[in-house]
Each structure stands twice: as C-alpha cells, then as structure tokens.
Design an enzyme around this catalytic site. Sequence first.
Site, PDB file in Angstrom:
ATOM      1  N   GLN A  76      64.956 -52.657 -23.590  1.00 19.30           N
ATOM      2  CA  GLN A  76      63.766 -52.789 -24.430  1.00 19.30           C
ATOM      3  C   GLN A  76      62.591 -52.038 -23.809  1.00 19.30           C
ATOM      4  O   GLN A  76      61.846 -51.343 -24.500  1.00 19.30           O
ATOM      5  CB  GLN A  76      63.416 -54.261 -24.622  1.00 19.30           C
ATOM      6  CG  GLN A  76      64.424 -55.006 -25.455  1.00 19.30           C
ATOM      7  CD  GLN A  76      64.223 -56.504 -25.404  1.00 19.30           C
ATOM      8  OE1 GLN A  76      63.480 -57.027 -24.585  1.00 19.30           O
ATOM      9  NE2 GLN A  76      64.916 -57.209 -26.294  1.00 19.30           N
ATOM     10  N   GLU A  77      62.439 -52.186 -22.494  1.00 16.78           N
ATOM     11  CA  GLU A  77      61.366 -51.489 -21.799  1.00 16.78           C
ATOM     12  C   GLU A  77      61.553 -49.979 -21.898  1.00 16.78           C
ATOM     13  O   GLU A  77      60.606 -49.236 -22.150  1.00 16.78           O
ATOM     14  CB  GLU A  77      61.323 -51.938 -20.335  1.00 16.78           C
ATOM     15  CG  GLU A  77      60.163 -51.381 -19.548  1.00 16.78           C
ATOM     16  CD  GLU A  77      60.103 -52.002 -18.172  1.00 16.78           C
ATOM     17  OE1 GLU A  77      59.129 -52.718 -17.906  1.00 16.78           O
ATOM     18  OE2 GLU A  77      61.042 -51.774 -17.362  1.00 16.78           O
ATOM     19  N   MET A  78      62.799 -49.515 -21.730  1.00 16.38           N
ATOM     20  CA  MET A  78      63.086 -48.089 -21.842  1.00 16.38           C
ATOM     21  C   MET A  78      62.698 -47.574 -23.227  1.00 16.38           C
ATOM     22  O   MET A  78      62.081 -46.515 -23.360  1.00 16.38           O
ATOM     23  CB  MET A  78      64.561 -47.796 -21.572  1.00 16.38           C
ATOM     24  CG  MET A  78      64.929 -46.335 -21.721  1.00 16.38           C
ATOM     25  SD  MET A  78      66.699 -46.039 -21.556  1.00 16.38           S
ATOM     26  CE  MET A  78      66.855 -45.885 -19.786  1.00 16.38           C
TER      27      MET A  78
END
Length: 124
Positions: A76-78
């Site tokens: 998700q962060e990526m």
Amino acid sequence: MKVYISHAQQEQKVIYPFIALLFSAGLNKTDIICNSIPELSIENPYHYLKFLTPDEQIFSIYFLSESYYDTPSCLQEMGALYIVQKQSLSILLPGFSPQKPKNEIEYYQNIINLNHKLSKIEED
C-alpha cells in the site's frame, strides 16, 4: 526534497546503518521519512502523501525483499509513493531477485542489487 524510506519491519537491521549513511552525507532529520524510526516517522503517512503541495518532492527508497512483498502495508505504501514520487531507488536485499514480482518492472529502473558479491577490488 524529502527522502522516504519504505521497508518491511523484518528488514529493520539494514535501515539503521543506511540512515546513518544519509546523515553522514549531510541529510538531517527533517529531510528523511522512515516510519519505523520514531524520530523520523510521520503521524499519518497516507494523509501526508495525499496532501503534498506541488513544490514538495519525494525521493522514494524501497528496500525490497520477500518480506516486503508479503506485507500488505508495504505494498500500500509503495502504491501511494508511486503516485507522488519524482524519483525512486530500489535496493534489492540479499535473496530477492528482480524477477519477483514480474508486474512491477517499472520499480526496477534505478537499482542497487545487494545480491552481487564483489570478488576482488582491482587497483589502478
């Protein structure tokens, strides 16, 4: 420009020396975001990324491993970083190869592959 470091929690042992390297290169705490280190973390990273102003720039550094791709919050962060980053660097940790995963080849444009071993340093 801010440096945003993304990694799996299991890879924390390589993050501290890397942060020290960034500090020795002249960066300071206000230049680096790394949510696993309390002094460098931000309260709500997704809110922060969503409301970046056009003059704010993010340089993402991904420490990629099997653990990274097995952790939903890392992915998700990526994805969130991919939308806002201006540049990125992927560091492939030992045991991880760029063939995995196959669909994210664009993340491997700028790579440091720690799987390679230097057998000999030649002097001029």
